[in-house]
Structures are given as structure tokens and as C-alpha cells.
Design a protein around this motif. Structure first.
Motif, PDB file in Angstrom:
ATOM      1  N   LEU A 106       0.818  -1.211   0.000  1.00 30.55           N
ATOM      2  CA  LEU A 106       0.000   0.000   0.000  1.00 30.55           C
ATOM      3  C   LEU A 106       0.854   1.263   0.000  1.00 30.55           C
ATOM      4  O   LEU A 106       0.528   2.246  -0.676  1.00 30.55           O
ATOM      5  N   HIS A 107       1.958   1.250   0.756  1.00 35.28           N
ATOM      6  CA  HIS A 107       2.838   2.423   0.765  1.00 35.28           C
ATOM      7  C   HIS A 107       3.525   2.599  -0.588  1.00 35.28           C
ATOM      8  O   HIS A 107       3.670   3.726  -1.081  1.00 35.28           O
ATOM      9  N   THR A 108       3.952   1.513  -1.202  1.00 40.62           N
ATOM     10  CA  THR A 108       4.582   1.592  -2.513  1.00 40.62           C
ATOM     11  C   THR A 108       3.594   2.101  -3.557  1.00 40.62           C
ATOM     12  O   THR A 108       3.961   2.869  -4.459  1.00 40.62           O
ATOM     13  N   ARG A 109       2.351   1.687  -3.445  1.00 37.36           N
ATOM     14  CA  ARG A 109       1.328   2.170  -4.372  1.00 37.36           C
ATOM     15  C   ARG A 109       1.182   3.681  -4.280  1.00 37.36           C
ATOM     16  O   ARG A 109       1.115   4.381  -5.315  1.00 37.36           O
ATOM     17  N   GLU A 110       1.112   4.218  -3.058  1.00 33.16           N
ATOM     18  CA  GLU A 110       0.956   5.662  -2.902  1.00 33.16           C
ATOM     19  C   GLU A 110       2.172   6.408  -3.450  1.00 33.16           C
ATOM     20  O   GLU A 110       2.040   7.462  -4.078  1.00 33.16           O
ATOM     21  N   LYS A 111       3.353   5.871  -3.211  1.00 34.04           N
ATOM     22  CA  LYS A 111       4.566   6.519  -3.735  1.00 34.04           C
ATOM     23  C   LYS A 111       4.593   6.466  -5.254  1.00 34.04           C
ATOM     24  O   LYS A 111       4.980   7.442  -5.906  1.00 34.04           O
ATOM     25  N   MET A 112       4.162   5.347  -5.828  1.00 37.95           N
ATOM     26  CA  MET A 112       4.117   5.239  -7.280  1.00 37.95           C
ATOM     27  C   MET A 112       3.135   6.238  -7.877  1.00 37.95           C
ATOM     28  O   MET A 112       3.408   6.860  -8.920  1.00 37.95           O
ATOM     29  N   LEU A 113       2.002   6.432  -7.224  1.00 39.41           N
ATOM     30  CA  LEU A 113       1.029   7.424  -7.702  1.00 39.41           C
ATOM     31  C   LEU A 113       1.618   8.832  -7.644  1.00 39.41           C
ATOM     32  O   LEU A 113       1.399   9.639  -8.566  1.00 39.41           O
ATOM     33  N   ASP A 114       2.351   9.156  -6.576  1.00 39.58           N
ATOM     34  CA  ASP A 114       2.982  10.477  -6.477  1.00 39.58           C
ATOM     35  C   ASP A 114       3.984  10.689  -7.607  1.00 39.58           C
ATOM     36  O   ASP A 114       4.067  11.781  -8.183  1.00 39.58           O
ATOM     37  N   VAL A 115       4.732   9.655  -7.924  1.00 39.34           N
ATOM     38  CA  VAL A 115       5.729   9.771  -8.991  1.00 39.34           C
ATOM     39  C   VAL A 115       5.049   9.958 -10.338  1.00 39.34           C
ATOM     40  O   VAL A 115       5.439  10.823 -11.141  1.00 39.34           O
ATOM     41  N   LEU A 116       4.018   9.171 -10.624  1.00 40.02           N
ATOM     42  CA  LEU A 116       3.349   9.236 -11.919  1.00 40.02           C
ATOM     43  C   LEU A 116       2.579  10.537 -12.110  1.00 40.02           C
ATOM     44  O   LEU A 116       2.239  10.890 -13.253  1.00 40.02           O
ATOM     45  N   GLU A 117       2.286  11.253 -11.021  1.00 41.44           N
ATOM     46  CA  GLU A 117       1.603  12.541 -11.132  1.00 41.44           C
ATOM     47  C   GLU A 117       2.561  13.726 -11.047  1.00 41.44           C
ATOM     48  O   GLU A 117       2.118  14.871 -11.005  1.00 41.44           O
ATOM     49  N   SER A 118       3.842  13.476 -11.036  1.00 38.03           N
ATOM     50  CA  SER A 118       4.835  14.544 -10.915  1.00 38.03           C
ATOM     51  C   SER A 118       5.047  15.257 -12.247  1.00 38.03           C
ATOM     52  O   SER A 118       4.636  14.783 -13.322  1.00 38.03           O
ATOM     53  N   ASP A 119       5.725  16.412 -12.171  1.00 39.89           N
ATOM     54  CA  ASP A 119       5.946  17.227 -13.379  1.00 39.89           C
ATOM     55  C   ASP A 119       6.908  16.551 -14.354  1.00 39.89           C
ATOM     56  O   ASP A 119       6.710  16.638 -15.574  1.00 39.89           O
ATOM     57  N   TYR A 120       7.939  15.899 -13.845  1.00 36.90           N
ATOM     58  CA  TYR A 120       8.908  15.308 -14.771  1.00 36.90           C
ATOM     59  C   TYR A 120       8.327  14.095 -15.500  1.00 36.90           C
ATOM     60  O   TYR A 120       8.722  13.798 -16.629  1.00 36.90           O
ATOM     61  N   VAL A 121       7.361  13.404 -14.894  1.00 45.49           N
ATOM     62  CA  VAL A 121       6.680  12.324 -15.607  1.00 45.49           C
ATOM     63  C   VAL A 121       5.747  12.906 -16.667  1.00 45.49           C
ATOM     64  O   VAL A 121       5.613  12.355 -17.771  1.00 45.49           O
ATOM     65  N   LEU A 122       5.099  14.051 -16.355  1.00 45.38           N
ATOM     66  CA  LEU A 122       4.278  14.725 -17.355  1.00 45.38           C
ATOM     67  C   LEU A 122       5.123  15.158 -18.552  1.00 45.38           C
ATOM     68  O   LEU A 122       4.708  15.023 -19.708  1.00 45.38           O
ATOM     69  N   PHE A 123       6.349  15.621 -18.269  1.00 47.33           N
ATOM     70  CA  PHE A 123       7.254  15.998 -19.348  1.00 47.33           C
ATOM     71  C   PHE A 123       7.677  14.768 -20.151  1.00 47.33           C
ATOM     72  O   PHE A 123       7.819  14.833 -21.382  1.00 47.33           O
TER      73      PHE A 123
END
Length: 331
Positions: free
Chosen positions: A210-227
Motif C-alpha cells: 500500500l505504501h509503494t502504491r501511494e509513492k508510485m502514484l505520487d511519482v506518476l503525477e509529478s511534473d517530470y513524468v508529465l514531461f
């Protein structure tokens, strides 16, 4: 390098204070309990049949009439000299008893720790990558069920299924009944360790996943992933290149922090499977009033938990170059 040595030295100093506090707390809790070591180990009927002289000798052996400060200071001074004392129940040196029990538990604990970390990180990463879809719902539902399931109840279910109903695995102990531990083969030991290790690993998966899932969601919603998406990178590449790397550091922290949960869960699990490990030794020492053994087990388990946290801190720089560069600038 100097910064890391200072950091490790400071952590070791805190570890010494922690072990002192943990041993003192365990000593005070056992001393404040209403447990009578003589009655717990002999029984009331046998105790009534003894003469006053025999009872006095037993009280001296168990240290019932010794003042509490004297008992603790005597143990502490002996421990600092390298002598852990003698187990009152096993009539063997405490270090020898702990070494034997730890050897029995180490394989189970290590397997459960690795399996829970690998599966927890993998399932959490999959759930985060497929947010809102059926893999995410399946992983979250399973984690919620497992996190709310007591370890001893899960152990009983696995025991009934794989040992009683299917007959695939032994019902308990660490070696076959009637076999000396020295004569048991590696395959026999492995078959007896499967269910305890599986139970401990299943109870450790939900928190990490569950903690890894939340961290993965934070990463996928970050600006550098959007770029990265704007540059045309595929979702698979984004997850592998950006998501897993950035989720690894908190996952590593949780993995080493879960050592305490694994050791704590082994106390109940080893009781269910009658597995002669360190957790069962702690229960036996507590119920039998074996103070030297209980303090020895407490110190060893606390040291293992703190060593896991220290290892995670030292490995931060290996996984995250930013931390390594920051440490170098601070020198």
C-alpha cells in the motif's frame, strides 16, 4: 567517508542507549508481573509438598528475594563483561540457548522478510501503475483483508488447509516427530519451515504494498513524468525508468523497518506451529520467569531491529545519488 563514519558512530551510540532502555523496561515489566516462578514451573501441588528449606533454596535460585536494583545491576555488569548469564529453565548459558533458537528462526525470518518485501514492492508498483483498474482493486482488496487478519488466525487457516485437509506439509515442529535435530535432513527442515515463513510473509505484504502504491502514484503525477509523457515515452518506460527508481528508496526504508514486525509476528506464529525458534523461547522465558533468557532475547531482537534501520540509512546513498552528493558537500 568521514561523514559516514560519524553517522554510523552516532547511530551505534543511540543503539547502546536503546538496548539499555529496552532491557530495563523488560526487567521492570517481568518484575511487576504477578507471576510466581516457583508456582509456574513446579505447580501448586508440588510446591506444597516441599519443605521450607527446599522452598528457600528454590527462591534463592530464582532470585525471588533479591532486591530488584541488585538483580538488574548484576545482570548488566555481567552482560557488559560478555557473560549473558545462565538460563534458569534450560540450565544452559543464555548465549548458547539464543544461538540455537536463532539458528532455527533465522531461515524462516529471512525467507519471510525477503518474500514480503519483493511481493509487497511488486504488487504496490502494479497497483500504482494500473490505478483505478482491476489490478489496483484486486491488490488493495487483498491488502486490506490481510492487514486486518491476525497472524495467529492466518497461521491456523494455513495449517488446516495445507497440513490437515491436503496433507502436503507437516503439522508443526521444525523436524519430524521422533527425529533428533542433528539427524534431520535439509529437505525435512525446509518442509517444516514453509508454513511459518509463508504466514509471516503474508502478514508483512500489505503495509509495503500500500505504501509503494501511494509513492508510485505520487511519482506518476509529478511534473517530470508529465514531461516524459509529452516527449512520447510509453507508459511502460515511464514506470520502469521513473516510477520504480523513485519508489525504491521509501520501499527500502519500509523493508528494513519491517524487521521488527516480522520478529514480533514470529512470537505468535511459532506458538501455533510449535516451531522451536527465538519467538517461542521468548514466550517460554516470560511465562516461566526466566529473567536472564528473557533479557537476552529482548536485547538480541532489539539489536536486530535497530541494525535493520541502520542498514537502510547507510544504503540510502547507494540508491539515491542526491543523498550521497549532499553528504559529500557537508564534509
Amino acid at each position: 567517508m568521514r561523514h559516514r563514519l560519524k553517522f554510523a558512530a552516532g547511530k551505534l551510540a543511540r543503539m547502546a542507549l536503546l538496548l539499555l532502555g529496552v532491557s530495563l523496561t523488560a526487567f521492570l515489566l517481568l518484575s511487576a508481573s504477578p507471576l510466581d516462578p516457583l508456582q509456574a514451573n513446579l505447580g501448586q501441588s508440588a510446591l506444597n509438598a516441599l519443605s521450607p528449606e527446599q522452598i528457600a533454596k528454590l527462591q534463592e535460585y530464582w532470585g525471588v528475594n533479591t532486591p530488584l536494583p541488585q538483580r538488574y545491576l548484576s545482570w548488566l555488569l555481567d552482560f557488559l563483561r560478555g557473560s549473558w548469564g545462565t538460563s534458569l529453565l534450560y540450565r544452559q548459558p543464555v548465549a548458547q540457548v539464543i544461538a540455537q533458537r536463532l539458528a532455527g528462526s533465522l531461515g524462516v525470518l529471512l525467507f519471510a522478510w525477503v518474500l514480503s518485501g519483493v511481493l509487497g514492492f511488486a504488487l504496490g508498483s502494479v497497483a500504482g501503475a494500473f490505478r483505478g483498474r482491476w489490478p489496483d482493486r484486486l491488490v488493495r482488496g487483498g491488502c486490506f483483508v490481510l492487514s486486518g487478519t491476525p497472524s495467529f488466525w492466518l497461521a491456523i487457516l494455513l495449517l488446516m488447509l495445507f497440513s490437515v485437509r491436503l496433507g502436503w506439509l507437516p503439522i508443526g515442529l521444525s523436524v519430524p516427530i521422533g527425529t533428533e535435530p542433528a539427524q534431520a535432513g535439509a529437505l525435512d527442515r525446509l518442509r517444516h519451515a514453509v508454513l511459518p515463513a509463508l504466514t509471516l510473509s503474508l502478514t508483512g505484504i500489505p503495509h509495503i504494498a500500500l505504501h509503494t502504491r501511494e509513492k508510485m502514484l505520487d511519482v506518476l503525477e509529478s511534473d517530470y513524468v508529465l514531461f516524459a509523457r509529452a516527449r512520447g515515452e510509453s507508459p511502460r518506460t515511464i514506470v520502469l525508468r521513473h516510477g520504480l527508481r523513485n519508489a525504491a528508496l521509501p520501499g527500502l526504508t519500509l523493508q528494513f523497518a519491517s524487521i521488527g514486525e516480522i520478529i514480533g509476528g514470529s512470537v505468535l506464529v511459532e506458538q501455533v506451529f510449535s516451531y522451536p525458534g527465538l519467538g517461542q523461547a521468548a514466550v517460554t522465558a516470560g511465562l516461566g520467569g526466566d529473567l536472564p533468557l528473557l533479557l537476552g532475547v529482548t536485547v538480541v531482537t532489539a539489536a536486530l531491529v535497530y541494525a535493520g534501520s541502520l542498514t537502510a540509512d547507510l544504503l540510502y546513498g547507494v540508491i539515491d545519488p542526491k543523498i550521497r552528493r549532499g553528504a559529500a558537500k557537508g564534509q
